[in-house]
Design an enzyme around this catalytic site. Structure first.
Site, PDB file in Angstrom:
ATOM      1  N   ASN A 265      32.494 -53.076  44.463  1.00 45.56           N
ATOM      2  CA  ASN A 265      32.871 -54.411  44.934  1.00 45.56           C
ATOM      3  C   ASN A 265      31.929 -54.828  46.066  1.00 45.56           C
ATOM      4  O   ASN A 265      30.959 -54.121  46.359  1.00 45.56           O
ATOM      5  CB  ASN A 265      34.341 -54.430  45.381  1.00 45.56           C
ATOM      6  CG  ASN A 265      34.593 -53.408  46.460  1.00 45.56           C
ATOM      7  OD1 ASN A 265      34.036 -53.498  47.543  1.00 45.56           O
ATOM      8  ND2 ASN A 265      35.417 -52.409  46.164  1.00 45.56           N
TER       9      ASN A 265
ATOM     10  N   PRO B 261      43.694 -42.634  42.633  1.00 43.47           N
ATOM     11  CA  PRO B 261      44.798 -42.403  43.570  1.00 43.47           C
ATOM     12  C   PRO B 261      44.779 -43.449  44.672  1.00 43.47           C
ATOM     13  O   PRO B 261      43.716 -43.978  45.017  1.00 43.47           O
ATOM     14  CB  PRO B 261      44.491 -41.013  44.138  1.00 43.47           C
ATOM     15  CG  PRO B 261      43.046 -40.786  43.897  1.00 43.47           C
ATOM     16  CD  PRO B 261      42.683 -41.579  42.669  1.00 43.47           C
TER      17      PRO B 261
ATOM     18  N   LYS C 220      53.174 -48.548  51.385  1.00 44.83           N
ATOM     19  CA  LYS C 220      52.226 -47.545  51.902  1.00 44.83           C
ATOM     20  C   LYS C 220      52.648 -47.009  53.265  1.00 44.83           C
ATOM     21  O   LYS C 220      51.883 -46.332  53.930  1.00 44.83           O
ATOM     22  CB  LYS C 220      50.817 -48.167  51.954  1.00 44.83           C
ATOM     23  CG  LYS C 220      50.358 -48.674  50.589  1.00 44.83           C
ATOM     24  CD  LYS C 220      48.933 -49.207  50.575  1.00 44.83           C
ATOM     25  CE  LYS C 220      48.639 -49.881  49.234  1.00 44.83           C
ATOM     26  NZ  LYS C 220      47.295 -49.693  48.741  1.00 44.83           N
TER      27      LYS C 220
HETATM   28  O1  PMT Z   1      33.350 -54.523  54.372  1.00 42.05           O
HETATM   29  P1  PMT Z   1      33.310 -56.033  54.597  1.00 42.05           P
HETATM   30  O2  PMT Z   1      32.195 -56.686  53.820  1.00 42.05           O
HETATM   31  O3  PMT Z   1      33.303 -56.385  56.058  1.00 42.05           O
HETATM   32  O4  PMT Z   1      34.651 -56.650  53.983  1.00 42.05           O
HETATM   33  C1  PMT Z   1      35.884 -56.414  54.606  1.00 42.05           C
HETATM   34  C2  PMT Z   1      37.023 -56.218  53.587  1.00 42.05           C
HETATM   35  C3  PMT Z   1      37.260 -57.495  52.807  1.00 42.05           C
HETATM   36  C4  PMT Z   1      36.679 -55.086  52.607  1.00 42.05           C
HETATM   37  C5  PMT Z   1      38.276 -55.821  54.440  1.00 42.05           C
HETATM   38  O5  PMT Z   1      38.581 -56.871  55.323  1.00 42.05           O
HETATM   39  C6  PMT Z   1      39.484 -55.537  53.560  1.00 42.05           C
HETATM   40  O6  PMT Z   1      40.249 -56.406  53.200  1.00 42.05           O
HETATM   41  N1  PMT Z   1      39.667 -54.232  53.173  1.00 42.05           N
HETATM   42  C7  PMT Z   1      40.693 -53.793  52.224  1.00 42.05           C
HETATM   43  C8  PMT Z   1      40.170 -53.956  50.813  1.00 42.05           C
HETATM   44  C9  PMT Z   1      41.196 -53.488  49.788  1.00 42.05           C
HETATM   45  O7  PMT Z   1      40.956 -52.546  49.087  1.00 42.05           O
HETATM   46  O8  PMT Z   1      42.328 -54.156  49.845  1.00 42.05           O
HETATM   47  P2  PMT Z   1      43.606 -53.858  48.857  1.00 42.05           P
HETATM   48  O9  PMT Z   1      44.541 -54.970  49.145  1.00 42.05           O
HETATM   49  O10 PMT Z   1      43.161 -53.663  47.458  1.00 42.05           O
HETATM   50  O11 PMT Z   1      44.177 -52.483  49.403  1.00 42.05           O
HETATM   51  C10 PMT Z   1      45.202 -52.400  50.391  1.00 42.05           C
HETATM   52  C11 PMT Z   1      44.993 -51.193  51.280  1.00 42.05           C
HETATM   53  O12 PMT Z   1      45.068 -49.995  50.499  1.00 42.05           O
HETATM   54  C12 PMT Z   1      43.655 -51.163  51.975  1.00 42.05           C
HETATM   55  O13 PMT Z   1      43.842 -50.656  53.283  1.00 42.05           O
HETATM   56  C13 PMT Z   1      42.820 -50.191  51.127  1.00 42.05           C
HETATM   57  O14 PMT Z   1      41.857 -49.487  51.931  1.00 42.05           O
HETATM   58  C14 PMT Z   1      43.872 -49.249  50.599  1.00 42.05           C
HETATM   59  N2  PMT Z   1      43.601 -48.697  49.262  1.00 42.05           N
HETATM   60  C15 PMT Z   1      43.318 -49.497  48.196  1.00 42.05           C
HETATM   61  C16 PMT Z   1      43.107 -48.926  46.950  1.00 42.05           C
HETATM   62  C17 PMT Z   1      43.203 -47.522  46.814  1.00 42.05           C
HETATM   63  N3  PMT Z   1      43.002 -46.945  45.647  1.00 42.05           N
HETATM   64  N4  PMT Z   1      43.495 -46.764  47.873  1.00 42.05           N
HETATM   65  C18 PMT Z   1      43.716 -47.331  49.083  1.00 42.05           C
HETATM   66  O15 PMT Z   1      43.983 -46.628  50.070  1.00 42.05           O
END
Ligand code: PMT
Length: 400
Positions: A211, A307, A344
């Protein structure tokens, strides 16, 4: 040594009787080792001659007279970039209104609009102007964008009124500048793990799923935590931004690698901030050879779920740990983020709408909401470096 030593301060001076106190401030900043560049509005030059500031700052004073140099356009950007702190003292109701609404019609308003430095303003005006609804609303807008205020103080004003509107004394302004330049050490003794960047899921020896995460958001948090005294472990996926110094770094490629690194280190941490964007899916079977074209036929690749690292960390959460996650959303921002907060076992989730210009992936700014079990704080667009501190302020508050 003072935090001001060696720093560049841009001092904007607007038209008010308190402009004479800005001379004392300019001199005090120089004595503390700052390089001071003064920008005066045309009205300010009616109260104090530019020569006074030129002598005190030992730099040419930029004013709004028509005698400005031809390099004006370049120069205001150079000053905007050079500033470690941008101070406006005294700040009139007029400059506050211009700043609040993005009006850039002179050297000072143009430069302050362009700066990414922390901005501190020391308002000075008649009580009626300070308490006028327009000024109150403008101050609110500016505070919301992270502009800091020092004063105004109450007392007798030059206009004969008695009330709020007197500019803070140079010592108080100096202390406020010093506070901005001297980071808090409120994370001293704490171990903080931050995740940043994207993961890559291989399809074959030459291709992968990923991504747009650049690492900027996670890096800003790691740097802010480091500056506030934490022992920082940065778990870093694929990134395009410059990796911070002064933190321990673990490099990972896939979501499974990230899972292994984070879960192995989690028990040792006081605070865990997961700003990384892990791929939610991986290819069920990675091809050992480069996948060939299929003569126009659709290529079917089966993906299986990775995971969830944050959920795993939430399950193994120890007493005294503070867990922060992010939510990268494109719709129903708060609702979706709240589901993740609960699922979470997070203490705080930072929700960003990644469809908004100036928010989310691979930009220096973000627009976020800080969501806890019982509150939501919507923040305006700000630099990721500023947001990082707002997140850590919240962490400190949650830890009591
Ligand atoms: O790196 P940049 O270019 O500065 O961009 C910043 C960002 C957009 C990446 C950042 O601000 C952000 O939103 N990060 C989280 C991205 C994400 O995976 O969001 P999510 O809504 O899909 O996941 C929710 C949370 O679970 C996040 O803390 C993620 O790290 C975590 N996660 C997600 C998927 C996974 N398989 N395991 C996880 O732990």
């Amino acid at each position: 040594m003072s935090g001001i030593d060696g720093k560049t301060i841009v001092l904007g001076v607007t038209g008010g009787i308190a402009a004479y106190k800005a001379c004392i401030l300019c001199s005090a900043l120089r004595k503390q080792g700052a390089s001071v560049h003064v920008i005066m509005t045309e009205n300010a030059t009616r109260f104090v001659a530019p020569l006074t500031f030129e002598t005190l700052s030992n730099h040419p004073v930029v004013t709004d007279t028509f005698a400005r140099p031809e390099t004006w356009e370049v120069e205001h950007i150079a000053l905007a970039k050079a500033a470690d702190v941008f101070v406006i003292a005294p700040a009139t109701a007029n400059i506050m209104a211009k700043m609040a609404h993005g009006i850039a019609d002179d050297m000072l308003s143009t430069t302050v609009l362009a700066t990414k430095a922390p901005i501190l303003i020391a308002p000075a005006m008649n009580t009626g102007m300070w308490t006028a609804q327009a000024t109150v609303e403008n101050a609110e807008i500016l505070r919301g964008r992270g502009v800091r205020f020092v004063g105004p103080e109450g007392g007798y004003l030059a206009c004969g009124d008695n009330g709020a509107g007197r500019m803070s004394e140079p010592d108080a302004i100096l202390a406020a500048i010093e506070e901005i330049l001297t980071p808090k050490r409120d994370l001293e003794g704490l171990k903080v793990m931050v995740t940043a960047g994207a993961t890559r899921e291989p399809l074959d020896p030459v291709r992968f799923l990923t991504n747009h995460s650049s690492g900027k958001m996670g890096f800003a948090i790691a740097e802010a935590a480091r500056d506030r005294g934490a022992d920082v472990l940065l778990v870093c996926g694929s990134v395009s931004a410059e990796i911070p110094s002064g933190v321990r770094i673990l490099h990972v490629k896939t979501t499974q690698d990230l899972y292994d690194a984070v879960t192995a280190n989690a028990p040792d941490m006081d605070v865990i901030v997961q700003a990384a964007a892990p791929a939610d899916y991986r290819v069920e079977e990675v091809s050992t050879q480069k996948i060939k074209k299929t003569d126009g036929q659709p290529l079917v690749i089966r993906l299986v779920e990775n995971p969830d690292i944050a959920a795993a960390v939430g399950k193994m959460k120890k007493a005294g740990q503070t867990l922060v996650g992010f939510a990268a959303e494109t719709e129903k921002i708060e609702g979706n983020a709240r589901v993740k907060l609960k699922k979470k076992h997070l203490d705080l989730i930072v929700a960003n709408d990644v469809t908004q210009p100036g928010a989310g992936f691979n930009v220096d700014t973000n627009i976020a909401s800080l969501i806890t079990e019982d509150a939501t704080e919507d923040l305006p667009m700000m630099m990721k470096s500023e947001l990082a501190h707002r997140i850590l302020d919240k962490v400190v508050q949650l830890r009591g």
